[in-house]
Design an enzyme around this catalytic site. Structure first.
Site: not given
Ligand code: M6R
Length: 569
Positions: A2, A27, A72, A98-99, A446, A450, A453, A469, A564
């Protein structure tokens, strides 16, 4: 997560706050809103969606005291009523937060108030409103009752603005035009800023700023210089993510030049008998840390990377001969910050590797090793990742007593897109696997992150030796396996894995600089130092995720459900 913003001054605060929220939109971008004062009455405008919607809705308003928020969602779904700012039951106060308030349910039961949303924030606001005293006293008293994290701006109908913070960043600056408040220094105006520590509070009244500690005593604070992250590129691209991938080479070059010019490594305070290195991070930064651990092993140190969310609750024995490196693009990630605080409180050696000057992590750690990737806006981290790998590689050379490479080394880094025909083909599969061994396994992780995401395709990264396995059971004609091979010592082993996949009907596409994979479709990489191949090989894989995302018509810069900076646990 946020973003919060506030303005008190001569200008139209709506323009200032909405402009600030636009900068902070990375954010959180599911809903947003502003509260402003109009003739001692608090008015609120909120909307679902991005800040552009808010800008349209509020364009005719003029106000000098404004607070705003881009959300968010944590507690309560994405809706207009859950968007901030919230108004208290008495309508005398509005607040952005925020939080997370962990004990909000218990507190809610004790409050005699009307609630208009499902959020924890609204409970905190009504708690403040119900306390005795002036607004700072009320806020301090209420903050003692809440458990969890917060950065808040409270606006009263009398025009007073109060700020407070605990484990969530909050900053302010003062210029001739007004007082600016934001959860990221990026959104402040002016040359200097104040940073709030945990459980510090601020009152802004009649254009005067007063700071308080948790006991309500006035305190003095010093200003710091604002160092904004450079925005590099004027390359025309369809998205920030695309331009940021194209900026990789500049970012690597700039980082190398700065390290040489400022002799950064020799300023790092190391344990006298340094024998091991621990790297702690989240997400993509964790993958860079895994890579870094391999470089430090190569340089003769015992090294290991940890997920910050596990490390902070784990049983690791901390050691005075270990250097703890916290890797974070933003320098604001909650779990990484908490881990750094834990190590720092026990007086062990800490180093922040961040891409954000003035970040919280930089303040916590004893040493700072910056990367110079320039501002990264897209949620998917690309140039910051390659720069983290590069920076850790250079540091490992320094620790091994080796010379740093010349700038030519970067100019010669080959840069490559993913071959077009394969992109459409991969996009058509339901099951996507990335496989590799050694450093390539980390690249596989990675690349898989990506793809998930930004294209929302479910993909998995497997160490190729592990296929038999268990995961091989999933391989059939609906599976595509992208095999990364940049390390000479494992080529033949990987070849056998590919044959096993082919025999079970799976489609294989190889990403490699070697000629050994002639029987498979191959994205051919240029030859480069093997230790640095993770930088070369991830670029086409970043492009792969981006192109599939574009093909599906999604916005690569703002993937759903993400933000982000992850400033909550
Ligand atoms: O700002 P940080 O580097 O600490 O962020 C850590 C992760 O949240 C981040 O790398 C995330 O995984 C990226 N969005 C992935 O592209």
């Amino acid at each position: 997560m946020c973003g919060i913003c506030g303005y008190v001054g001569k200008n139209n605060g709506i323009g200032e706050v909405v402009g600030g929220l636009k900068i902070l939109e990375y954010r959180g971008y599911d809903s947003c809103g502003v509260a402003y004062l109009d003739n001692e009455k608090i008015n609120i405008v909120k909307t679902i969606g991005g800040v552009d919607n808010l800008s349209d809705l509020s364009k005719d308003i003029n106000a000098n005291i404004v607070i705003g928020h881009t959300r968010w969602a944590t507690h309560g779904g994405v809706s207009e009523k859950n968007a901030h700012p919230h108004i208290s039951s008495s309508k005398k106060l509005a607040m952005v937060h925020n939080g997370i308030i962990e004990n909000y349910k218990e507190l809610k039961e004790q409050l005699d108030a009307n609630f208009y949303s499902e959020t924890d924030s609204e409970v905190f606001l009504n708690l403040i409103d119900g306390e005795e005293g002036d607004l700072v006293e009320k806020t301090i008293k209420a903050s003692k009752k809440v458990q969890g994290t917060f950065a808040i701006i409270v606006l009263s109908e009398s025009g007073e603005v109060v700020l407070g913070k605990r484990e969530s960043p909050l900053y302010l600056s003062k210029t001739a035009e007004g007082i600016f408040v934001a959860s990221d220094v990026l959104a402040l105006k002016g040359e200097y800023f104040y940073s709030l520590n945990d459980d510090e509070f601020v009152s802004i009244k009649n254009f005067q700023i007063l700071f308080y500690n948790k006991n309500g005593e006035k305190i003095d604070k010093k200003q710091e210089k604002i160092e904004k992250n450079e925005v590099f590129s004027d390359i025309f691209c369809k998205s920030h993510m695309e331009s940021e991938i194209f900026e990789t080479k500049d970012a690597l070059l700039k980082t190398l030049k700065k390290y040489k010019k400022d002799d950064v490594f020799s300023n790092i305070k190391l344990p006298k008998n340094l024998n091991s290195i621990s790297l702690i991070a989240c997400g993509t930064a964790y993958h860079a840390s895994l890579m870094g651990a391999e470089f430090f092993k190569e340089a003769g140190f015992d090294a290991r990377a940890y997920l910050a969310s596990e490390f902070r609750y784990g049983r690791e024995l901390l050691n005075k001969n270990t250097l703890y490196i916290f890797v974070s693009q933003s320098g604001e990630t909650a779990d990484t910050i908490a881990s750094a605080k834990m190590v720092k409180s026990r007086k062990f050696y800490t180093l922040a590797l961040t891409n954000t000057p003035n970040s919280l992590l930089n303040r916590i750690c004893k040493n700072v090793l910056p990367t110079f990737a320039g501002r990264e806006i897209a949620v998917a981290s690309t140039k910051a990742y390659t720069c983290q790998i590069w920076s850790l590689y250079l540091f490992s050379l320094y620790l091994a007593g080796k010379k740093l490479p010349t700038e030519n080394k970067i100019s010669n880094i080959p840069f490559l897109n993913f071959d077009e025909p394969y992109i459409k083909e991969i996009a058509g599969f339901e099951k996507v696997f990335f496989i590799g061994r050694d450093l390539d396994y980390i690249t596989a992780m990675e690349a898989s992150l990506k793809l998930k995401e930004i294209s929302y395709i479910n993909s998995v990264a497997i160490a190729s030796g592990e296929l038999k396995h268990g995961t091989l059971a999933l391989i059939d004609k609906d599976a595509v396996v992208i095999a990364i091979c940049t390390q000479g010592k494992i080529k033949t082993k990987l070849l056998s894995n590919l044959e096993e996949i082919k025999a079970r009907g799976g489609k294989v596409i190889v990403v490699s600089q070697f000629d050994d994979f002639k029987d498979f479709p191959c994205v051919k990489l240029p030859k480069y130092d093997e230790l640095l191949m993770p930088i070369v090989s991830i670029i086409p894989l970043q492009f792969l995720a981006l192109r599939i995302c574009e093909l599906f018509g999604y916005n690569p810069d703002k993937p759903r459900n993400l933000a982000k900076s992850v400033t909550v646990e």
